[in-house]
Design a protein around this motif. Structure first.
Motif, mmCIF file in Angstrom:
data_model
loop_
_atom_site.group_PDB
_atom_site.id
_atom_site.type_symbol
_atom_site.label_atom_id
_atom_site.label_comp_id
_atom_site.label_asym_id
_atom_site.label_seq_id
_atom_site.Cartn_x
_atom_site.Cartn_y
_atom_site.Cartn_z
ATOM 1 N N HIS A 68 0.829 -1.206 0.000
ATOM 2 C CA HIS A 68 0.000 0.000 0.000
ATOM 3 C C HIS A 68 0.861 1.252 0.000
ATOM 4 N N PRO A 69 0.634 2.158 -0.938
ATOM 5 C CA PRO A 69 1.402 3.409 -0.962
ATOM 6 C C PRO A 69 1.084 4.283 0.256
ATOM 7 N N LEU A 70 2.113 4.781 0.905
ATOM 8 C CA LEU A 70 1.902 5.657 2.050
ATOM 9 C C LEU A 70 1.259 6.974 1.620
ATOM 10 N N LEU A 71 1.602 7.435 0.418
ATOM 11 C CA LEU A 71 1.131 8.741 -0.049
ATOM 12 C C LEU A 71 0.171 8.588 -1.226
ATOM 13 N N LEU A 72 -0.757 7.651 -1.108
ATOM 14 C CA LEU A 72 -1.717 7.436 -2.194
ATOM 15 C C LEU A 72 -2.603 8.657 -2.403
ATOM 16 N N ARG A 73 -3.046 9.244 -1.301
ATOM 17 C CA ARG A 73 -3.888 10.443 -1.381
ATOM 18 C C ARG A 73 -3.079 11.664 -0.962
ATOM 19 N N GLY A 74 -3.438 12.799 -1.520
ATOM 20 C CA GLY A 74 -2.672 14.014 -1.302
ATOM 21 C C GLY A 74 -2.596 14.414 0.160
ATOM 22 N N ILE A 75 -1.425 14.853 0.569
ATOM 23 C CA ILE A 75 -1.260 15.423 1.906
ATOM 24 C C ILE A 75 -0.665 16.810 1.749
ATOM 25 N N HIS A 76 -0.805 17.634 2.764
ATOM 26 C CA HIS A 76 -0.351 19.007 2.676
ATOM 27 C C HIS A 76 0.694 19.344 3.730
ATOM 28 N N THR A 77 1.087 18.342 4.517
ATOM 29 C CA THR A 77 2.112 18.559 5.526
ATOM 30 C C THR A 77 2.768 17.230 5.867
ATOM 31 N N VAL A 78 4.041 17.284 6.221
ATOM 32 C CA VAL A 78 4.734 16.115 6.764
ATOM 33 C C VAL A 78 5.195 16.419 8.189
ATOM 34 N N ALA A 79 4.452 17.286 8.852
ATOM 35 C CA ALA A 79 4.736 17.577 10.254
ATOM 36 C C ALA A 79 4.704 16.288 11.059
ATOM 37 N N GLU A 80 5.553 16.207 12.067
ATOM 38 C CA GLU A 80 5.683 14.952 12.802
ATOM 39 C C GLU A 80 4.582 14.704 13.808
ATOM 40 N N ASP A 81 3.637 15.644 13.928
ATOM 41 C CA ASP A 81 2.454 15.332 14.716
ATOM 42 C C ASP A 81 1.302 14.864 13.820
ATOM 43 N N THR A 82 1.633 14.479 12.583
ATOM 44 C CA THR A 82 0.685 13.800 11.698
ATOM 45 C C THR A 82 1.174 12.374 11.495
ATOM 46 N N GLY A 83 0.251 11.477 11.191
ATOM 47 C CA GLY A 83 0.621 10.069 11.053
ATOM 48 C C GLY A 83 1.661 9.841 9.974
ATOM 49 N N LYS A 84 1.422 10.355 8.777
ATOM 50 C CA LYS A 84 2.344 10.105 7.675
ATOM 51 C C LYS A 84 3.657 10.857 7.863
ATOM 52 N N GLY A 85 3.588 12.075 8.414
ATOM 53 C CA GLY A 85 4.805 12.821 8.663
ATOM 54 C C GLY A 85 5.719 12.121 9.646
ATOM 55 N N ALA A 86 5.140 11.541 10.699
ATOM 56 C CA ALA A 86 5.941 10.826 11.693
ATOM 57 C C ALA A 86 6.621 9.604 11.067
#
Length: 283
Positions: A68-86
């Protein structure tokens, strides 16, 4: 001894799972990493989640390959208090690359659905949706069992093939119905409930069947013929191909250690109150 880099892994994954065979909406290939990084250990998993990323980092893996692609859907931040950013921060700090092989790994021989068909012993299995430029590969599979089974026996066969999950194997249909032809799709499959080859099969095995599409398919089957339904956990259906993928990559990149994660990334922890449908409402 040959020294391999991430560029070599990218080359071999592209050869096995060409990016141009992925669906147009998909996001496959390299997510993070640099081509000249040394390659010694690679972990394979269905999902990039906290547990699999931690496993890769603890093992000092140089790359994590997920279905499963981690970034399949668009994200607007990779801040570490977000799931994908962490997750991305943990991988980058550990110098662990991330590669996704999703619908491009669904299509080929040795891919997600092909491995399920082989584990079930299906004969003469062909893709449900062949790839235009190569009809021998494609999405899903349809084939026949070596000998007829009842629907209950088929469900038990599926349960023996799939890794155990909280949801187990859910079945819709007469348990004594004879099953010979089997259509299947690893992962979410209610989009193919109306496919002619699915409609013509005795049973359709897939995951994530939603209430209304499943109910509509059963009502149509009662009126005009159609398959029984067998629903398994999404993670379970997409986990079986990883062992073969690791073996193939190991042969292509000798000396690099490949390991399949034993972490179950099915999101459900436990269930309560489950009873067979025939017993619901019984005193």
């Amino acid at each position: 001894m040959t020294t391999f880099t991430l560029a070599d892994l990218r080359r071999e994954t592209e050869a096995m799972w060409p990016a141009d065979t992925a669906e147009s909406w998909d996001r496959v290939g390299l997510v993070t990493g640099r081509n000249d990084a040394p390659l010694r250990r690679v972990l394979l998993a269905v999902d990039a989640v906290a547990d699999t990323v931690a496993e890769a980092v603890a093992w000092e893996a140089d790359a994590l390959i997920t279905h499963h692609p981690l970034l399949l859907r668009g994200i607007h931040t990779v801040a570490e208090d977000t799931g994908k950013g962490a997750l991305l921060a943990a991988l980058i700090r550990a110098d662990c690359a991330l590669i996704a092989a999703h619908t491009n790994a669904d299509q080929p021989v040795g891919g997600v659905s092909d491995v399920i068909a082989k584990r079930l012993g299906l004969e003469d299995a062909v893709p449900l949706v062949p790839l235009a430029k190569d009809p021998s590969i494609g999405i899903g599979r349809v084939g026949t069992l070596p000998a007829p089974l009842s629907l209950r026996q088929f469900a038990e066969l599926v349960a023996g093939v799939m890794p155990a999950t909280v949801s187990g194997v859910r079945v819709a249909g007469d348990p004594d119905r004879a099953i010979e032809s089997v259509a299947l799709l690893g992962g979410a499959g209610d989009s193919l409930l109306d496919h002619p080859l699915v409609r013509a099969a005795d049973v359709y095995l897939t995951s994530d069947l939603r209430h209304h599409p499943a109910q509509d398919a059963l009502e149509l089957a009662a009126a005009a013929g159609g398959p029984a339904l067998v629903d398994v956990a999404h993670w379970a259906s997409e986990s079986l191909w990883l062992e073969g993928a690791a073996e193939e990559l190991s042969a292509r990149l000798p000396g690099v250690e490949f390991r399949v994660s034993q972490v179950r990334t099915d999101p459900w922890s436990f269930s309560v109150g489950a009873r067979p449908g025939s017993e619901l409402g019984a005193e």
